[in-house]
Design an enzyme around this catalytic site. Structure first.
Site, PDB file in Angstrom:
ATOM      1  N   SER A 145       0.856  -1.194   0.000  1.00 23.08           N
ATOM      2  CA  SER A 145       0.000   0.000   0.000  1.00 23.08           C
ATOM      3  C   SER A 145       0.882   1.231   0.000  1.00 23.08           C
ATOM      4  O   SER A 145       2.024   1.195   0.481  1.00 23.08           O
ATOM      5  CB  SER A 145      -0.887   0.014   1.253  1.00 23.08           C
ATOM      6  OG  SER A 145      -1.520   1.270   1.426  1.00 23.08           O
ATOM      7  N   TYR A 158      -1.169  -0.027  10.162  1.00 18.87           N
ATOM      8  CA  TYR A 158      -1.351  -0.712   8.886  1.00 18.87           C
ATOM      9  C   TYR A 158      -0.200  -0.359   7.948  1.00 18.87           C
ATOM     10  O   TYR A 158       0.359  -1.228   7.266  1.00 18.87           O
ATOM     11  CB  TYR A 158      -2.694  -0.297   8.283  1.00 18.87           C
ATOM     12  CG  TYR A 158      -2.978  -0.840   6.904  1.00 18.87           C
ATOM     13  CD1 TYR A 158      -3.379  -2.155   6.723  1.00 18.87           C
ATOM     14  CD2 TYR A 158      -2.866  -0.022   5.780  1.00 18.87           C
ATOM     15  CE1 TYR A 158      -3.653  -2.645   5.458  1.00 18.87           C
ATOM     16  CE2 TYR A 158      -3.143  -0.494   4.514  1.00 18.87           C
ATOM     17  CZ  TYR A 158      -3.537  -1.815   4.349  1.00 18.87           C
ATOM     18  OH  TYR A 158      -3.809  -2.283   3.097  1.00 18.87           O
ATOM     19  N   LYS A 162       2.645  -2.699   5.992  1.00 21.30           N
ATOM     20  CA  LYS A 162       2.835  -2.678   4.549  1.00 21.30           C
ATOM     21  C   LYS A 162       4.253  -2.275   4.169  1.00 21.30           C
ATOM     22  O   LYS A 162       4.781  -2.711   3.136  1.00 21.30           O
ATOM     23  CB  LYS A 162       1.804  -1.745   3.896  1.00 21.30           C
ATOM     24  CG  LYS A 162       0.375  -2.278   3.985  1.00 21.30           C
ATOM     25  CD  LYS A 162       0.259  -3.661   3.378  1.00 21.30           C
ATOM     26  CE  LYS A 162      -1.154  -4.169   3.308  1.00 21.30           C
ATOM     27  NZ  LYS A 162      -1.260  -5.492   2.656  1.00 21.30           N
TER      28      LYS A 162
END
Length: 256
Positions: A145, A158, A162
Site C-alpha cells: 500500500s 497498517y 505494509k
C-alpha cells in the site's frame, strides 16, 4: 506464448474472494492461469471459482485464515494436490482493525495486523519458495500500500505492516533470485473496496482525494489486477525486489 500469457501457470491468491484479490483472480484466470482462490469463507471463494469456470477458466477454492500456520500449510498442500505445483503466490490478505493514531492502538489490534499482514506472508513464502527454486522459476507478489511509503495519521500501524512487506520482498529477492524466483510488491493508492470503505465513503473526503489525485479519481480493484498479471508473466521476468506504485499519481501530487 505471449509476454502476458499465463497459460498453465498455477497462481495461489490469498484474500481473493472480494476487492483487489478477486479482481486479480479473474484477470489471472483470463490470462490462462489455473487459480486457487483463498479467503476465510469457503462459500465466498466458491462464488469466484464459479465466475472463473463460467468464463472457461480453471480454478479451485481453498478456505484459509492466514493467521493460522496450519491453515497456511493446508492451503499450499491442497493447491499442490489439485494443480501439482505453485508457480505464483499473490499475498493479498490483510486486516486493519484500528483506524486512528498509532499511539491509541490496542495490543490485540496490533497483533492482528502484524500476524495477518506480515507474518502470514513470510510463512507462505517459506512454504512455496523451495518448490519454485527446485523448478528454477517462480513469482511472489505482495499487495502492499502507499501507506507503507508515506505517512498517515489514521492508518499508521497498517502502514508499518505494509512497509514491512516491501522490505520482506526486497530481502527475499536477494536470497532467492539466483534460483530464478522473483519477489515484488504492488502498492495501491486508495481503491474502492469494502476494505478501504472508511477512507472513501465520506463524500467530502473522497472529493478532496479525487481533487488531488492527478487522474482525478480513486482506483478500482481492476486497476491493480493488470500489474499483478504483468509481474507474474514473462513480461516481468527481469523485475525483482521492486515496489510498483499504482495510485493514479497520488504519491507524486503536491498537498497529499
Amino acid at each position: 506464448m505471449g509476454l502476458f500469457d499465463l497459460t498453465g501457470k498455477v497462481v495461489v491468491i490469498t484474500g481473493a474472494s472480494r476487492g483487489i484479490g478477486r479482481a486479480v483472480a479473474l484477470r489471472m484466470a483470463g490470462a490462462g492461469a489455473r487459480v486457487v482462490v483463498s479467503s476465510r469463507k469457503l462459500d465466498a471463494c466458491e462464488e469466484v471459482v464459479r465466475t472463473i469456470r463460467d468464463a472457461g477458466g480453471e480454478a479451485a477454492a481453498v478456505a484459509c485464515n492466514v493467521t493460522h500456520i496450519d491453515q497456511l500449510e493446508h492451503l499450499v498442500t491442497k493447491s499442490i494436490d489439485v494443480f501439482e505445483r505453485i508457480d505464483c503466490l499473490v499475498g493479498n490478505a490483510a486486516v486493519n482493525p484500528h483506524y486512528g493514531p498509532m499511539t491509541t492502538i490496542g495490543e490485540s489490534a496490533f497483533e492482528k495486523i502484524i500476524n495477518c499482514n506480515v507474518r502470514a506472508n513470510l510463512w507462505l513464502a517459506r512454504l512455496v519458495l523451495p518448490g519454485m527454486a527446485e523448478r528454477g522459476e517462480g513469482a511472489i507478489i505482495y499487495v502492499s500500500s502507499i501507506a507503507g511509503i508515506k505517512g498517515t495519521d489514521d492508518i499508521g500501524t497498517y502502514g508499518i505492516s505494509k512497509a514491512a512487506v516491501i522490505a520482506m520482498a526486497r530481502n527475499l529477492a536477494v536470497t532467492w533470485g539466483k534460483h530464478g524466483v522473483r519477489i515484488n510488491t504492488i502498492a495501491p493508492g486508495l481503491v474502492r473496496t469494502d476494505f478501504a470503505k472508511a477512507l472513501w465513503e465520506n463524500p467530502e473526503r473522497l472529493a478532496r482525494v479525487e481533487e488531488h489525485y492527478p487522474m482525478r479519481r480513486i482506483g478500482e480493484p481492476d486497476d491493480i489486477a493488470g500489474t499483478a498479471v504483468f509481474l507474474a508473466s514473462e513480461a516481468g521476468r527481469y523485475i525483482t525486489g521492486q515496489t510498483i506504485v499504482v495510485d493514479g499519481g497520488g504519491t507524486i501530487a503536491a498537498g497529499l
